[in-house]
Scaffold this active site. Structure first.
Site, PDB file in Angstrom:
ATOM      1  N   ASP A  68       0.873  -1.166   0.000  1.00 44.32           N
ATOM      2  CA  ASP A  68       0.000   0.000   0.000  1.00 44.32           C
ATOM      3  C   ASP A  68       0.913   1.220   0.000  1.00 44.32           C
ATOM      4  O   ASP A  68       2.108   1.129   0.291  1.00 44.32           O
ATOM      5  CB  ASP A  68      -0.920  -0.011   1.219  1.00 44.32           C
ATOM      6  CG  ASP A  68      -2.223   0.737   0.962  1.00 44.32           C
ATOM      7  OD1 ASP A  68      -2.247   1.608   0.067  1.00 44.32           O
ATOM      8  OD2 ASP A  68      -3.216   0.457   1.656  1.00 44.32           O
ATOM      9  N   TRP A  69       0.370   2.374  -0.341  1.00 46.02           N
ATOM     10  CA  TRP A  69       1.195   3.557  -0.564  1.00 46.02           C
ATOM     11  C   TRP A  69       1.817   4.046   0.755  1.00 46.02           C
ATOM     12  O   TRP A  69       1.098   4.392   1.684  1.00 46.02           O
ATOM     13  CB  TRP A  69       0.366   4.645  -1.235  1.00 46.02           C
ATOM     14  CG  TRP A  69       0.445   4.591  -2.741  1.00 46.02           C
ATOM     15  CD1 TRP A  69       0.781   5.622  -3.573  1.00 46.02           C
ATOM     16  CD2 TRP A  69       0.193   3.469  -3.607  1.00 46.02           C
ATOM     17  NE1 TRP A  69       0.764   5.213  -4.890  1.00 46.02           N
ATOM     18  CE2 TRP A  69       0.410   3.893  -4.942  1.00 46.02           C
ATOM     19  CE3 TRP A  69      -0.162   2.141  -3.399  1.00 46.02           C
ATOM     20  CZ2 TRP A  69       0.269   3.050  -6.046  1.00 46.02           C
ATOM     21  CZ3 TRP A  69      -0.302   1.292  -4.493  1.00 46.02           C
ATOM     22  CH2 TRP A  69      -0.084   1.750  -5.788  1.00 46.02           C
TER      23      TRP A  69
END
Length: 741
Positions: free
Chosen positions: A273-274
């Protein structure tokens, strides 16, 4: 009386040619009987490519080089791996180096119903259609990987992303997810299934350590991910933000290596995920393949200059780096991003895709209450209709924090009614309530407010009076209430189930002046609507329902579509009734322990004998159905067999309708602790008035297994099992007992 048999298979083979106008779309939207697995055809070619790459080129493929792509090697013909957000449709193009929009004029897309709405259809064929349709749009935008579906379990009704997730039930979750992934990936696009795993709250999601016992992990939170890997052959998995048992999930050896790859045989890529990465060597060795992030310079990522330095210092071998590079090349070959001469080109924002969105929206709408058969709306003698509520005109394609869709079409409820009502009927619109917040730092990750947006719940006197006058002076009133995507949002959980903006008071005032008042809730997650439900005779639940949502809603209100949606989660009377809150185990602080164990959602309500406001699987119709003649093909089964249960469903009403047959299993004399009942089969059927159909549902005996922590294996306990057949978890029509040897 006509009698027909509905056949059932794991993957519904559907040809959607009737919904698509061009040959390319027709070719690609036929759902395959079998999902495509990652091929070893290109292994020799991959080895040759890796042998020609420098260390820097290899590492360049392991991290973001733009906001939504990881690096390629141009001199060897290796393209960037191009990603797009997409829970509601393909996100607009984002600038390469920051979060601002790229400003393209050709990136308008179809806005699809949210995942909660899709799950409410209880139709795996529509899940396949959703995947196929959005896959077409991804290819038209020349994307390789869709950052979707999001299949985390709805543990708390307060979750900010409940609208984006599907359900509280692992069985419904996996069946819908598998069909969606297969439909998507048959369009030469990778699914990136998220958020792996146990990411069930937004509060403290960046660091909270989730503590779940092993049986609960396996039975509730992992089945959909396991099915995505084993049944749908998902090409990509996204590692979540949170920790699990002490380690961040993007560097969690147990979850990424031991379970995902060693146990399940996953061969695809794991994407972070970012900004969910916290180490270099540990993350690489423990299973992460691609680091994505924001907002620091790309060279400062853990898998960029830091990884080059670690490799040169001997902390990680080049052979280890090669493993991750080869995984990326494998999925690029698989979707024909490399060497794919006949790769699907796709189409985007077409009338055909808007109709795909319409089909899903129309079957997602749930009829909660319909006293005196006020619906469908009979227009004889109706000259005026009051349409009241901010949600009648609120648009949700964009909004909140997280992925939205830039679309040219989003039909609001008011527009839908204008499109469908005859010109002779006058609509009296009044906004009724104002969407107002005391504090709203929209767009700051995790900082919208500590406990979600703080709303101003006092009604505006002038707006209220305008709404009352509209209702008084109309034959029928329809109040559009609920929520929106600014209030339900990623990065923030809600602080309560209370309806925001003073809506409860507004509804009471409108019902008081016009007894012919219909209330429509537009929301993605449960709310406290107990008082509203008691005050009104007619109540509908709709969703953030896509480009055609308003037209679909109008068609349900007017009877062109008979509602067939069923709740994919339990609607509690009050928040304290839900398991995570009854056990006081949400949201935790630095850690959260799932004290309720396997008793999530209806499992808790049914086992603890807590009455919900509306149960899991509930939804009414404009017709009535009778369930009869429940039987199984035999009485005694062994572990490797499949139980074939059938039920005759008769439409005893006056209009055609769709019903969802639901099969729950229970074992009252079990030697282990179990939920009172568990969903193990379902099938949606369409029956004309007066007709009957025999609905077969196949339940592999292995579906009855529990996870044995001592042996670390799935175990089917022998003995008697009761199969309960009904149309909600609380409306069981008939039962049958089988014996497992």
């Amino acid at each position: 009386m006509k009698n027909k048999i509905i056949t059932l298979s794991l993957f519904v083979s559907l040809s959607f040619a009737g919904f698509h106008s061009n040959a390319q779309a027709v070719k690609s939207t036929k759902l395959q009987e079998t999902p495509k697995s990652l091929s070893s055809t290109y292994d020799t070619e991959i080895d040759k490519l890796v042998a020609q790459m420098t260390l820097e080129e290899k590492i360049g493929m392991l991290h973001g080089n733009t906001m939504f792509s990881s690096g390629g090697v141009e001199r060897l013909g290796i393209p960037e791996l191009k990603m797009a957000d997409g829970p509601l449709g393909v996100r607009e193009e984002i600038s390469r180096n920051n979060w601002s929009a790229a400003g393209w004029t050709n990136d308008f897309a179809t806005y699809y119903p949210a995942a909660g709405a899709l799950a409410a259809t209880w139709d795996t064929g529509l899940a396949g259609l959703f995947g196929s349709s959005i896959g077409q749009e991804m290819r038209a935008r020349n994307k390789d990987m869709l950052l979707s579906p999001a299949i985390n379990i709805v543990r708390t009704p307060l979750g900010g992303r409940t609208y984006e997730y599907m359900t509280e039930d692992p069985f419904l979750n996996k069946k819908m997810a598998v069909s969606l992934i297969v439909g998507l990936q048959n369009n030469d696009v990778m699914a990136c299934v998220k958020h792996y795993a146990a990411n069930n709250q937004e509060t403290n999601r960046d660091f909270v350590d989730v503590l779940i016992d092993e049986r609960t992990l396996r039975e509730i939170y992992l089945p959909a991910f396991e099915a995505a890997v084993k049944e749908a052959n998902a090409y990509s998995i996204m590692g979540a933000y949170n920790k699990f048992r002490g380690d961040y999930l993007c560097e969690n050896d147990y979850m990424l290596n031991k379970i995902l790859r060693d146990e399940w045989g996953f061969q695809g890529v794991v994407v972070s995920d970012w900004a969910a990465v916290h180490s270099t060597v540990k993350s690489l060795k423990n299973g992460l393949d691609i680091e994505m992030g924001t907002p620091k310079p790309f060279k400062d990522f853990f898998f960029a200059d830091k990884l080059i330095a670690a490799a040169k210092a001997g902390e990680v071998s080049e052979a280890e780096i090669d493993i991750h590079v080869k995984r990326i090349l494998k999925v690029l070959f698989q979707v024909k991003a490399i060497g794919g001469k006949d790769r699907i080109t796709g189409s985007i924002a077409t009338e055909a895709h808007y109709q795909d969105a319409y089909k899903i929206a129309a079957e997602s709408i749930v009829l909660l209450k319909n006293e005196k058969n006020a619906l469908p709306l009979q227009l004889d003698g109706v000259k005026t209709i009051a349409v009241i509520g901010n949600n009648a005109t609120k648009k949700n394609a964009l909004g909140g924090f997280g992925a939205g869709v830039k679309t040219k079409r989003e039909i609001t409820p008011l527009e839908g009614l204008k499109n469908r009502l005859p010109n002779s009927i006058k609509i009296n619109y009044a906004e009724g309530y104002l969407e107002r917040y005391e504090k709203k730092n929209k767009g700051n990750l995790g900082n919208i407010t500590a406990n979600g947006p703080v709303t101003i719940d006092q009604l505006d006197a002038a707006k209220l009076q305008e709404a009352i006058e509209a209702a008084k002076n109309s034959d029928v009133a329809i109040v559009f209430a609920g929520s929106n995507r600014d209030y339900e949002t990623e990065a923030s959980d809600r602080s309560s189930l209370k309806l925001p903006f003073g809506q409860e008071e507004l509804i009471q005032k409108i019902v008081a002046v016009n007894p012919r008042t219909i209330v429509v809730m537009v929301a993605g997650a449960p709310f406290d609507i107990d008082a509203v439900s008691k005050k009104t005779s007619t109540l509908i639940w709709s969703w953030f329902n896509g480009s055609e949502g308003g037209n679909a809603l109008a068609d349900v209100l007017l009877g062109k579509v008979n509602p067939s949606g069923k709740l994919p989660w339990t609607m509690p009377n009050k928040i304290e009734d839900s398991s995570a809150h009854a056990t006081n185990s949400f949201p935790g602080d630095k850690s959260v322990t799932y004290s309720e164990g396997i008793l999530v959602g209806y499992r808790w309500f049914d086992t603890k004998k807590v009455t919900p406001l509306y149960p899991f699987g509930y939804g009414l119709s404009y017709t009535s159905f009778a369930f009869n003649n429940v039987k199984t093909d035999k009485k005694i089964y062994s572990e490797d067999e499949t139980i074939q249960v059938s039920v005759t469903v008769k439409n005893i009403g006056k209009v055609e309708g769709k019903e969802v047959v639901q099969v729950y299993t229970s074992k009252s004399d079990s030697k282990i602790s179990r939920a009172a009942q568990e969903l193990k089969g379902f099938q949606k059927v369409d029956v004309k008035p007066g007709d009957s159909c025999i609905v077969p549902i196949h339940i592999p005996v292995k579906e009855l297994a529990y996870y044995n922590v001592e042996t670390k294996k799935w175990t089917v306990e022998p003995g008697k099992y009761t199969l309960k057949i009904g149309n909600s978890s609380r409306d069981i029509k008939q039962e049958v007992v089988v014996i497992i040897k």
